[in-house]
Every structure is written in structure tokens, then in C-alpha cells.
Design a protein around this motif. Sequence first.
Motif, PDB file in Angstrom:
ATOM      1  N   ILE A  61       0.708  -1.212   0.051  1.00 33.79           N
ATOM      2  CA  ILE A  61       0.086  -0.085  -0.018  1.00 33.79           C
ATOM      3  C   ILE A  61       0.879   1.182  -0.201  1.00 33.79           C
ATOM      4  N   THR A  62       1.911   1.337   0.766  1.00 30.45           N
ATOM      5  CA  THR A  62       2.667   2.578   0.916  1.00 30.45           C
ATOM      6  C   THR A  62       3.544   2.832  -0.179  1.00 30.45           C
ATOM      7  N   CYS A  63       3.997   1.795  -0.789  1.00 25.73           N
ATOM      8  CA  CYS A  63       4.806   1.713  -2.061  1.00 25.73           C
ATOM      9  C   CYS A  63       3.946   2.250  -3.244  1.00 25.73           C
ATOM     10  N   ALA A  67       4.402   5.318  -5.716  1.00 25.99           N
ATOM     11  CA  ALA A  67       4.731   5.147  -6.885  1.00 25.99           C
ATOM     12  C   ALA A  67       3.742   5.960  -7.932  1.00 25.99           C
ATOM     13  N   TYR A  68       2.449   5.812  -7.430  1.00 28.73           N
ATOM     14  CA  TYR A  68       1.441   6.528  -8.331  1.00 28.73           C
ATOM     15  C   TYR A  68       1.559   7.936  -8.776  1.00 28.73           C
ATOM     16  N   PHE A 120       8.309   0.611   4.291  1.00 30.22           N
ATOM     17  CA  PHE A 120       8.301   1.349   3.009  1.00 30.22           C
ATOM     18  C   PHE A 120       9.746   1.091   2.377  1.00 30.22           C
ATOM     19  N   ASN A 121       9.712   0.679   1.072  1.00 30.13           N
ATOM     20  CA  ASN A 121      11.009  -0.140   0.145  1.00 30.13           C
ATOM     21  C   ASN A 121      10.962   0.920  -0.878  1.00 30.13           C
ATOM     22  N   VAL A 122      12.087   1.609  -1.099  1.00 29.42           N
ATOM     23  CA  VAL A 122      12.291   2.443  -2.237  1.00 29.42           C
ATOM     24  C   VAL A 122      12.567   1.710  -3.465  1.00 29.42           C
ATOM     25  N   PHE A 123      13.108   0.514  -3.254  1.00 30.35           N
ATOM     26  CA  PHE A 123      13.229  -0.359  -4.601  1.00 30.35           C
ATOM     27  C   PHE A 123      12.161  -0.918  -5.294  1.00 30.35           C
ATOM     28  N   TYR A 124      11.036  -1.097  -4.238  1.00 31.26           N
ATOM     29  CA  TYR A 124       9.837  -1.712  -4.705  1.00 31.26           C
ATOM     30  C   TYR A 124       8.869  -0.682  -5.199  1.00 31.26           C
TER      31      TYR A 124
END
Length: 265
Positions: A61-63, A67-68, A120-124
Motif C-alpha cells: 500500500i505505501t509503495c 509510486a502512483y 516502505f521500500n524504495v526499490f519496490y
Amino acid sequence: MGRFSLLVFSGPREISGVGFRLWITHWSTDTYRYIFDRGLILIAYRNTLFRTVAAVYLTTITCLFAAYPLSKRRLPGRTAITAFFVFSMFFSGGLIPTYLLIRGLGFINNLWVLVIPQMFNVFYMIIMRNYLMAAHLEELEEAALVDGAGYPYILFRIMVPLSKPLLATVALWVAVAHWNEWFYARIYLSGNRFLVLQSLLQRLIEHYRQDEQVLNDYVLQTEAEINSANVVAATMILTIGPIVLLYPFLQKYFVKGVMIGSLKG
């Protein structure tokens, strides 16, 4: 493979026997009965399932929420925001400041410490951003905006259904990472009630000799035929089993999600 199956389903006599076997002569489930009788495996499963399910949901959800908007080329400051996220991938405060922060937030000996700091994962997020940029869904979004739809409606009713390969891929990555992770549990949690599967497996391997007396007492009481090698091998099987069973159901999404998410867009 034959040797490993001996460790899991055979008694110590057959394990210590000389020679190579592809099949077990005398099958036994005494090792699994011993593991479940002690009760720690059930606690570890409960904690690991909790952290994995919570992490998959919250991380996805957070990624997706990050991203959107970053997939929109008209977003003001999009490049600077993306650069800030990428910067955080390579530089962090380190283990000691992180520990002090988590202790200050009151997360020590709290199962949420296994989920919130890694939520939260920046790569994902970048994989999701690239996927949404490469999917060419601008026409659908513009048509929805003309019809009066808002961005939350577009995200959950249009983007999410069309991004199942992406979401399944990220969910699998998150699930495997949290299922196999032991470092955070080792640092921030103590006591048997906070055990996770990988910590339990690590404890069994580290105390291979020390737990021998407890095992011997159990064998004398139940007349079971097991040894420490049986216990470690059976715990490994119980640890990797759910992930191995889950993967075939997500495999059809996996390759497509990785390939599309890797495009620059």
C-alpha cells in the motif's frame, strides 16, 4: 535429496548408517511430534505469519501510494522527490541511531518493530513507478477524469486491477524477505513469545549440543528415535514449506511483473 529426507523422516540408526540411500526403509514422524510438543514452533509460526501478512499489506500500500503520483510526468518536483528517495537507498543513519530511535518510539519487544521500520521500500516503489509509467494507462485515466472520477477512485478501481502482475511480484518479494529475516528479531526482541521461525532455526543450530540433554530426556519419556540432526532438518522443512507452496500460485504473475517493472518508461 535422499540424504536430506533421511534426516527428516528417519531414525538416528538409519542416518548414521554407511552408504547412500534414495529411499527410506523405516519412515518416522517422531521428530515432528517432538518439535510440536515443545510448542515453540507454533509461537514462531504465529509471529512469522503476523509479520509477513502485515508487511505484505502495508508495504504494498505505501509503495503504491508513492509510486502512483511519481509516475505522472506532470507532477511538480517529481525529479527532486525521486532523487531524494534514491538517495535514501544508499545512505542511512546506521544501526546505533536506528536502535536509539526505535527504543525511543517504544518498539522494543513489540512485534510491530518487525513491520513498521521496513514498511516502505524504495526499490519496490521504483519498480511500481516504472511499471505504471510503462503501462500506458494515460488514456484510461483521462477518460475517468472526464467522467468525474477522482484520483483515489482511479487508483483502486483502474490501476490496481490492471497491475495484478506487479502487485503479486512485489507481494512475493516482501513475503519472502520477511519470512526469511532474522536480524531485526535478534536485535529488538527477546523472550520466547517473540520468536520467529528463522530465530528458532538459528537457536537450534547454535545450541546443537546444548539442547542434546533436553532431547535425550524426551526420547527416554516417549521412546522416540530422534537426534539433533533430525530436529534441525525437520525445522528447516517447516520453515521453507509455506513459501515453497505459495510460489506456484504467484509464478504466472512473477515474470511479467518483473519484466514490465524493469522498463524505464
